[in-house]
Enzyme design. Sequence first.
Site, mmCIF file in Angstrom:
data_model
loop_
_atom_site.group_PDB
_atom_site.id
_atom_site.type_symbol
_atom_site.label_atom_id
_atom_site.label_comp_id
_atom_site.label_asym_id
_atom_site.label_seq_id
_atom_site.Cartn_x
_atom_site.Cartn_y
_atom_site.Cartn_z
ATOM 1 N N GLU A 81 70.641 -30.983 0.095
ATOM 2 C CA GLU A 81 70.562 -32.422 -0.121
ATOM 3 C C GLU A 81 69.301 -32.991 0.547
ATOM 4 O O GLU A 81 68.702 -32.335 1.405
ATOM 5 C CB GLU A 81 71.808 -33.093 0.485
ATOM 6 N N ASP B 245 69.320 -36.581 -7.029
ATOM 7 C CA ASP B 245 68.617 -36.924 -5.786
ATOM 8 C C ASP B 245 67.524 -35.908 -5.442
ATOM 9 O O ASP B 245 66.965 -35.941 -4.358
ATOM 10 C CB ASP B 245 69.624 -37.025 -4.623
ATOM 11 N N ASP C 257 75.317 -21.041 -4.432
ATOM 12 C CA ASP C 257 76.207 -21.797 -3.548
ATOM 13 C C ASP C 257 77.661 -21.637 -3.955
ATOM 14 O O ASP C 257 77.972 -21.146 -5.039
ATOM 15 C CB ASP C 257 75.798 -23.283 -3.529
#
Length: 261
Positions: free
Chosen positions: A143, A136, A67
């Site tokens: 995400e 998370d 990324d």
Amino acid sequence: MEVIIKQGQEQASLLGARIVRNVIERWRPAVLGLATGATPLRLYAELVRMHREEGLSFRDVVTFNLDEYCGLSPDHPASYHAVMCKALFDHVDVAQDATHLPDGNATNVPEACAAYEQLIREAGGIRLQLLGIGHDGHIAFNEPGSSLASRTRIKTLMNDTLHANAGAFGGVEQVPRHAITMGLGTIMEAETCLLLAFGKSKAHAVRGMIEGPVSASCPSSILQHHPKTIVILDHEAASLLEHRQYYLDAYASKPEWQRFE
Ligand code: PGA
């Protein structure tokens, strides 16, 4: 998944570096998927040591990072391009044009993302994909809620991620809100995935990834469907695993040649 629990971050990183080294020595070219963040830094330092002291060559290595932030110039110190140069590329003999990161400044984002995927395919696919994990449960910038079949695309970062990465920018307000990231479907095509996680703050996400249901709510759980994923943890990151003792015993009982040591 192969779950390996080491005493600490140091031992885990050294084992991870040996696994990367095996891939570099075995394949020509060796196509590596690389990750940023704090987690792989010790592993990269060990690869640099292997290069300097043991002649490990990166001449036939091709790399694709997971990324990159949108809107940063590649020489911004917090860009993943700059981070990778500082941690690894500047210290080994990898060819500059063999290192790839998504273009966070692309004007036509969908086209740039498709081109990145095409480059990976043309290189013959990723042999070994290095991964960290977010609190998370994210991998790369996928995400919670990311499609489990997603491809390289632009993602909006969650608050937790912005805060986790604020240190490199001198404050959460400065962290770019968007990034280009390989998708979960892209990552799943790597021949081997190698995920490292350290510390108590990762224990919850690690449990979700390994022992939770496969769900977009914990994107890394998709790795349960990957045929060859190796997870290397320190004791703290492994502390919430229900079958912790089983993983320890299973690894200890393996013949030496299967232990990557
Ligand atoms: P970290 O980040 O290595 O800095 O903990 C991992 C991630 O968010 O994927």
